[in-house]
Design a protein around this motif. Structure first.
Motif, PDB file in Angstrom:
ATOM      1  N   LEU B   5     -65.286  96.270  38.450  1.00  0.00           N
ATOM      2  CA  LEU B   5     -64.964  94.861  38.681  1.00  0.00           C
ATOM      3  C   LEU B   5     -65.699  94.006  37.657  1.00  0.00           C
ATOM      4  N   ARG B   6     -64.959  93.135  37.016  1.00  0.00           N
ATOM      5  CA  ARG B   6     -65.591  92.202  36.091  1.00  0.00           C
ATOM      6  C   ARG B   6     -65.195  90.786  36.470  1.00  0.00           C
ATOM      7  N   VAL B   7     -66.184  89.990  36.773  1.00  0.00           N
ATOM      8  CA  VAL B   7     -65.960  88.579  37.070  1.00  0.00           C
ATOM      9  C   VAL B   7     -66.257  87.840  35.784  1.00  0.00           C
ATOM     10  N   THR B  60     -61.404  84.474  35.228  1.00  0.00           N
ATOM     11  CA  THR B  60     -60.563  85.556  35.708  1.00  0.00           C
ATOM     12  C   THR B  60     -61.433  86.650  36.315  1.00  0.00           C
ATOM     13  N   VAL B  61     -60.870  87.329  37.301  1.00  0.00           N
ATOM     14  CA  VAL B  61     -61.526  88.511  37.845  1.00  0.00           C
ATOM     15  C   VAL B  61     -60.684  89.716  37.440  1.00  0.00           C
ATOM     16  N   TYR B  62     -61.317  90.724  36.884  1.00  0.00           N
ATOM     17  CA  TYR B  62     -60.595  91.941  36.513  1.00  0.00           C
ATOM     18  C   TYR B  62     -60.984  93.064  37.452  1.00  0.00           C
ATOM     19  N   PHE B  63     -59.972  93.768  37.948  1.00  0.00           N
ATOM     20  CA  PHE B  63     -60.193  94.945  38.773  1.00  0.00           C
ATOM     21  C   PHE B  63     -59.793  96.126  37.899  1.00  0.00           C
ATOM     22  N   GLY B  64     -60.758  96.973  37.547  1.00  0.00           N
ATOM     23  CA  GLY B  64     -60.486  97.960  36.511  1.00  0.00           C
ATOM     24  C   GLY B  64     -60.254  97.190  35.229  1.00  0.00           C
TER      25      GLY B  64
END
Lengths: 445, 314
Positions: B5-7, B60-64
């Motif tokens: 997870l990258r916020v 943005t939030v990235y999942f994977g």
């Protein structure tokens, strides 16, 4: 869509499994059937026959007393004192004494009874004697029953509506009024009963804090719409069961006791003076039956003048549309507050339009095509109740389409509005919410 | 190491205040990630954004490697701090309902639930109403519901509040087991003891901003102030006379023939040099670096000073 269906399913099942649903489902039809059955029972039912011995010193009236319902007349040739003794022995329940002077002085008439006097029997005796005395007096004045009958002139105006295409329709305002008021009132009850269930359901989820778990799986809109539809289905189910059970109970009761529901023609025509010739009597009876037939025929004609497909379709539409419009607002209120006590301040603007339409229904029914009726049946907040009142009187299709369109737009608008309040409200705790605050939630993207 | 997870530069404004101000957080795959911060710092807002309950204003939030989307709801399990259940609903039915909302279905679901119910001794309560359960059992049920769909990312917000110590241990073991099985865990709490025990990485949020992020070991290392504690026996010369410049005696106390001492070393010198200086004059019983606890670091970051600074330097 699958998750919304899951939510609808839970809202529906969890409510119909409740004991209160079962109780309401059974009690509702019993009450409604009771309203139909009890008066019939009261009118007919009595524990035993009530026997009245008639001591007629004048020997004029003995033929006039015919048994009716459970009152049985026994002509007696004896004197009053003997009759009273027999009554004390339990041979009959009451003794009617018609003394010689009765015709000149009706106040000398007496009805003796060992127990308290049966009210129906007293009324029946009074009725019979009054008619007998009237006939005697008319005869004395030289007017026979036939002449009297000929003076009776029934006036019954046929109201005829000329449709745009020139077709003539006989109007029966009484029937239209009844149908309109009943269906309008049913919609009002439905909106209130199940709208407030939506409110309580939303509030329950908020106060027991399950809502955050749920909205991490589904969108708040899905949860809200699922609840509104689920509760609505409960309402429809309950309503259908009520209608079917009510008809079933009344129907079974009617089949078990067919006699109770037979039409009993008016006393006035059938109990005629003994002075009349039997041929005349026959003729009068025939006339009475004819009049009764016309009445029944008019009722049927009146019902057939109602456009039932339109009526039923509109009822279902306004029933559901009105519920959706208001249920969304109830959901918004439930999401904005923290406890049931706080709902009061927001309830008023929602309940006022429904109450207003119910109050205005009296006005609308007296002038179902007037401007007030028109506007109230167009505005979505009042149209569910008011349009249903107007429809039995006949509403132009153009107006109906306009009203339906606006109601659809109306409930879409309230749902949109409610969704914006709802998604902020359900996660907001411990804050005193004002109208200004709600407005900000709506504007906030 | 990959990040699950990258916020990325999230900002979220409420009407009167900024809840998150350009916050970026990276959660390594298969780690226990502590999300720390005082009350009102913005932790819950961040967690709600990750759960897509609310949306960010910026960032943005990235999942994977993909931006977070509604499909990811099934890969996230969330145990909120404020949590409840339908009180009048039956336990088993409620678990089935909440699992269905997470996309589980079919006969496999019931089997899966029974497995977890057995594990947590809840099976006898399947047909009971939730209001009949004790608070601890309700929390177990909530835990089961959170992890049931085997999500890749688990978010626990103050998971131990309201648990008795036995259940706290049970849940801790489960969390570690879940990580072992491949899950990534975000763990929001005030309880610094459990942070040190469970977390690999942390991020500290204060007043809407991220003020600290990294692995626990690294953070403690970064915050170390080169303080060492020694236990010495048979000391035959006062410490003040042994230590050269660059080595400051902070504290010393004789006790039953032992001397306990704390020495701060400046950046130019190493702990080895300290030992070299001491070896001729005493027998070294123990030697360790005093790294600040996560609790100390937390309080330092939030209030600006160490809670135990006075005792350390005095």
């Amino acid at each position: 869509m699958g998750k919304t269906a899951t939510i609808i399913r839970r809202e529906f099942l969890s409510r119909i499994k409740k004991r209160s649903f079962l109780v309401m489902t059974i009690i509702g039809p019993l009450l409604m059937a009771g309203i139909v059955i009890v008066p019939v029972l009261l009118a007919n039912w009595s524990d035993s026959d009530y026997s009245v011995a008639v001591v007629d010193d004048t020997s004029i009236f003995h033929q006039a007393f015919r048994d009716k319902d459970n009152v049985v007349f026994i002509p007696l040739g004896t004197g009053v004192d003997e009759a009273l003794e027999m009554m004390h022995d339990g041979r009959f329940d009451a003794v009617l004494h018609i003394p010689q002077a009765a015709f000149q002085a009706p106040s000398t008439l007496r009805l003796f009874s060992s127990r308290s006097v049966n009210f129906n029997a007293k009324l029946l005796v009074e009725n019979i004697l009054r008619q007998e005395f009237e006939s005697l007096k008319l005869a004395a004045a030289g007017i026979d029953a036939k002449t009297l009958k000929s003076t009776e002139t029934p006036v019954n105006i046929q109201a005829i509506r000329i449709k745009d295409d020139g077709e003539l329709i006989t109007d029966y305002p009484e029937i239209s009024m009844g149908l309109g008021l009943v269906s309008g009132f049913l919609i009002y009850i439905f909106i209130f009963l199940f709208g407030s269930q939506v409110l309580r359901g939303v509030l329950e989820e908020k106060t027991n804090r399950i809502v955050e778990i749920i909205v991490s799986s589904v969108r708040p809109f899905q949860l809200m719409i699922g609840k509104i539809l689920g509760v609505g289905l409960v309402g429809l189910t309950q309503f259908l069961i009520w209608v079917m059970l009510t008809f079933a109970i009344v129907g079974i009761f009617q089949m078990a006791n067919p006699d109770l529901f037979k039409f009993t023609p008016d006393e006035r025509v059938f109990v005629t003076s003994t002075q009349l010739l039997s041929a005349e009597e026959m003729e009068l009876q025939k006339e009475a039956i004819q009049q009764y037939d016309t009445m029944a025929g008019q009722l049927l004609e009146g019902l057939s003048a109602i456009n039932f497909p339109v009526m039923i379709l509109s009822f279902i539409f306004y029933f559901i549309g009105g519920y959706l419009l208001y249920a969304a607002l109830f959901a918004a209120i439930g999401s904005a507050v923290d406890n049931e006590a706080d709902t009061q301040q927001f309830m008023l603007p929602v309940t006022v339009p429904i109450l207003f339409s119910l109050i205005m229904s009296q006005f609308v029914i007296s002038n179902p095509s007037g401007p007030v009726a028109f506007w109230l049946s167009i505005i979505p907040f009042t149209s569910p109740v008011i349009m249903m009142i107007r429809i039995p009187f006949g509403v132009p299709y153009g107006e109906l389409v306009l009203s339906v369109t606006l109601l659809i737009a109306g409930f879409m608008a309230t749902t949109w509005l409610a969704a914006r309040i709802y998604r902020t409200g359900i996660l907001m705790y411990g804050k005193k919410i004002t109208y200004a605050e709600l407005w900000k939630w709506i504007r906030y993207s | 190491m990959g990040y699950l997870l990258r916020v990325d530069s999230i900002t979220k404004d409420y009407r009167n205040h900024r809840a998150l101000d350009n916050v970026s957080v990276q959660v390594p795959e298969q780690s226990v990630f502590g999300l720390l911060g005082p009350n009102g710092a913005g932790k819950t807002t961040l967690i709600r954004i990750i759960n897509q309950i609310i949306g960010p204003d910026q960032g943005t939030v990235y999942f994977g490697d993909k931006p977070l989307s509604p499909a990811h709801v099934h890969e996230i399990g969330y145990l909120p701090e404020e949590r409840g259940l339908y009180k009048k609903m039956e336990v088993g039915e409620q678990a089935l309902y909440l699992a269905r909302l997470k996309g589980l279905k079919g006969p496999a679901l019931k089997k899966l639930l029974q497995h977890w119910f057995d594990k947590f001794d809840l099976s006898p309560w399947w047909n009971k109403k939730v209001e009949e359960l004790s608070k601890g059992m309700q929390q177990k049920l909530q835990f089961i519901i959170t992890v049931l769909h085997n999500p890749r990312l688990l978010i626990f917000d103050e998971p131990f509040s309201g648990f008795d110590p036995i259940n706290v241990n049970l849940i801790k073991e489960e969390i570690l087991q879940l990580r072992k099985n491949g899950a990534t865990i975000i763990f929001s709490t005030h309880n610094m003891g459990s942070v040190e025990e469970l977390c690999d990485h942390i991020a500290l949020i204060n007043k809407s901003k991220k003020v600290l992020e990294g692995s626990i070991r690294q953070i403690r290392k970064d915050h170390a102030d080169h303080m060492f504690q020694l236990e010495l026996e048979q000391l035959n010369k006062p410490l003040e006379h042994i230590l050269k410049s660059g080595f400051t005696l902070v504290h010393s106390k004789p006790h039953n023939g032992l001397v306990t001492a704390r020495v701060r070393i400046d950046n130019q010198h190493s702990p080895n040099e300290l030992l070299e200086q001491l070896m001729p004059f005493a027998r070294i019983i123990s030697f360790q670096e005093l790294t600040p606890s996560m609790n100390d670091i937390f309080i330092k970051q939030v209030t600006g000073k160490y809670p135990s600074e006075d005792t350390k330097n005095g």
